[in-house]
Design an enzyme around this catalytic site. Structure first.
Site, PDB file in Angstrom:
ATOM      1  N   SER A 138      99.104  93.472 181.013  1.00  0.00           N
ATOM      2  CA  SER A 138      99.049  93.815 179.588  1.00  0.00           C
ATOM      3  C   SER A 138     100.357  94.374 179.056  1.00  0.00           C
ATOM      4  CB  SER A 138      97.920  94.823 179.336  1.00  0.00           C
ATOM      5  OG  SER A 138      96.665  94.221 179.538  1.00  0.00           O
ATOM      6  N   SER A 203      98.892  97.844 175.848  1.00  0.00           N
ATOM      7  CA  SER A 203      98.851  96.954 174.681  1.00  0.00           C
ATOM      8  C   SER A 203      99.427  97.596 173.420  1.00  0.00           C
ATOM      9  CB  SER A 203      97.426  96.456 174.443  1.00  0.00           C
ATOM     10  OG  SER A 203      96.977  95.693 175.544  1.00  0.00           O
ATOM     11  N   ASP A 353      88.665  94.055 178.672  1.00  0.00           N
ATOM     12  CA  ASP A 353      89.450  93.948 179.890  1.00  0.00           C
ATOM     13  C   ASP A 353      88.918  94.865 180.989  1.00  0.00           C
ATOM     14  OD1 ASP A 353      92.124  93.309 181.340  1.00  0.00           O
ATOM     15  OD2 ASP A 353      92.150  95.490 181.200  1.00  0.00           O
TER      16      ASP A 353
END
Length: 509
Positions: A138, A203, A353
């Site tokens: 990520s 992220s 996720d």
């Protein structure tokens, strides 16, 4: 011509136009409404046996697409809302779509349901690999879709010249890259990040941090600043107008249950900075405090709703008084839209996720549906003529949809065949392979935290390396089609809104 018109009139009774919520797309149509109310499975089966059913529905959808695709929106995107479903693979989208319909009261899935963003007119495929890895994490993916530059696994906001843990190289200006959030700020736009993970997680951090290790959230070696410190003391983090998510522990010193060893209270420092600059600001810690805010009187909003990641959707843990992703998205847009120059907002459904990593397929689907609802909120309250909405994922996971289940079989359940029963959803690897026997686990399918089977025993399931889908609507959304590198995403957005590297290229449009 007359026959075609009549056909479309007839079909319109079978399919309703998209309304504000994607779930209502077919639920309120005249013909399907009775079916869903009465669960008359034989009637729908009979319709699907008729070729006219499929031709009629297909022609209606074709006509809808022609109307949209023949008139792409080419004005400047005043606003951008960038949604990321972390780990939302195509198999996750498919399974969530089926699960959403099956839990809506339909006894026989008919393929009419769609997640909100699946109604967007333009779709493409993004390639997710890192500079040094075939399968992305990520951090490198965040760098790609936030800055337009691909990087090495584990690194944030730096070029491929910086290897993971190389603090010294990450400090060099030539190795640092700016994000779309910084491009927007330089253009006078408001900016914000919303996530269900820690706000210092990989992220969102790709939008404001430069770090040789994604895990340096509250401490870093040498002269490198940790990610939380970069967020509240460095540009573009300190200039963000909205910051909402989890991760309070990364901002607080250890003596008050935080993770920071430097003794600093970064939340207090953020408040001091806001007050010193005469900002209309507020800091909220739970859903109640957020709900009680008069957002018209707030220009800078910091919301840290949990010590670490926020709770999974629909669990008893939500009694901790945490807002949903939809509620945070709505509040963020209300704050940002006061800027006449527009805004750029990043929204992440991050716990899709996390569920996959633990082989929690059912929970991953629940999180995906919650993510879809947040997209629907933004789609409903913004104007497609001046607001570009982009929905994608950073990488996939190893979950697959298996075998030949009947249409009425629960997607979160199992199939009973002569060779023996098996789950419809399973993983290539993960903790469930060594947790319990396969037979014992099957009795728990359908529970929110049921472990779904995996093949290779691992402490945590891995990401997958295949392309991820991109959905878009609004100005220049038609550029998000075909197959392209993940780092193209912010470059297209910059062109659509005339900011960053494409500011001069489209200034005369």
């Amino acid at each position: 011509m007359i026959s075609c018109t009549l056909l479309l009139v007839v079909v319109s009774f079978f399919v309703s136009a998209k309304e504000t919520a994607a779930n209502r797309h077919f639920r309120q149509s005249p013909s399907f409404g009775n079916y869903f109310a009465d669960k008359r499975r034989p009637l729908l089966q009979t319709r699907e046996y008729d070729s006219n059913f499929w031709m009629g529905r297909g022609m209606f959808d074709l006509n809808r697409r022609l109307k949209v695709l023949e008139s792409p929106i080419v004005g400047r995107a005043k606003n951008i809302v960038f949604f990321l479903g972390d780990g939302m693979s195509l198999s996750t989208v498919t399974a969530a779509r089926v699960y959403m319909e099956q839990t809506s009261g339909s006894s026989f899935p008919n393929g009419n349901a769609s997640l909100s963003f699946e109604y967007f007119p333009y779709t493409g495929l993004a390639r997710t690999y890192c500079v040094d890895k075939q399968v992305a994490d990520s951090a490198c993916s965040s760098t790609a879709y936030m800055t337009g530059v691909k990087a090495n696994s584990g690194t944030l906001g730096v070029t491929g010249a910086v290897r993971e843990n190389d603090c010294e190289s990450s400090l060099e200006a030539k190795n640092r890259v700016d994000s779309i959030l910084q491009w927007a700020q330089k253009a006078g736009k408001s900016t914000g990040i919303v996530t269900t993970t820690r706000v210092t997680h990989a992220s969102p951090a790709g939008g404001y941090a430069h770090s040789a290790n994604r895990d340096w959230e509250s401490s870093a070696p040498g002269d490198c600043l940790d990610i939380a410190q970069q967020l509240v003391t460095q540009e573009p983090g300190i200039e963000l107008d909205v910051i909402m998510g989890g991760g309070r522990q990364e901002f607080l010193p250890k003596y008050i249950n935080g993770n920071r060893e430097d003794g600093r209270d970064l939340i207090a420092e953020w408040k001091i900075r806001m007050k010193k600059n005469n900002q209309r600001y507020d800091y909220v810690r739970n859903k109640t405090e957020l709900s009680n805010l008069n957002l018209n009187n707030v220009d800078k909003l910091l919301g840290l709703f949990s010590m670490s990641h926020m709770s999974y959707t629909g669990t008893k843990e939500l009694e901790r008084d945490e807002p949903s992703l939809s509620e945070m998205t709505l509040a963020a847009i209300e704050v940002l839209r006061k800027n006449n120059n527009g805004y750029v907002l990043f929204v992440e459904g991050g716990r899709i996720d996390h569920a996959h990593h633990q082989n929690l397929a059912h929970m991953a689907l629940t999180e995906t549906i919650a993510f879809s609802k947040a997209v629907d909120v933004a789609d409903t309250i913004t104007n497609p003529k001046n607001t570009l909405i982009v929905v994608t994922s950073d990488h996939s996971h190893t979950m697959t949809i298996n075998g030949y289940p009947a249409r009425e079989d629960s997607i979160i359940g199992e199939v009973d065949r002569e060779e023996g029963p098996y789950s419809i959803l399973s993983y290539a690897n993960g903790p469930s392979a060594s947790a319990q026997s396969y037979r014992k686990q099957m009795s728990k399918y359908g529970e929110s935290f049921a472990l779904y089977p995996s093949l290779v025993p691992m402490s945590t399931e891995t990401h997958g390396g295949e392309d991820v889908a991109v959905w878009a609507r609004g100005p220049w959304a038609h550029l998000f089609v075909g197959s392209f590198e993940q780092n193209m995403l912010p470059l297209i957005m910059s062109y659509a809104s005339c900011i960053g590297p494409n500011k001069e290229k489209c200034s005369n449009r």
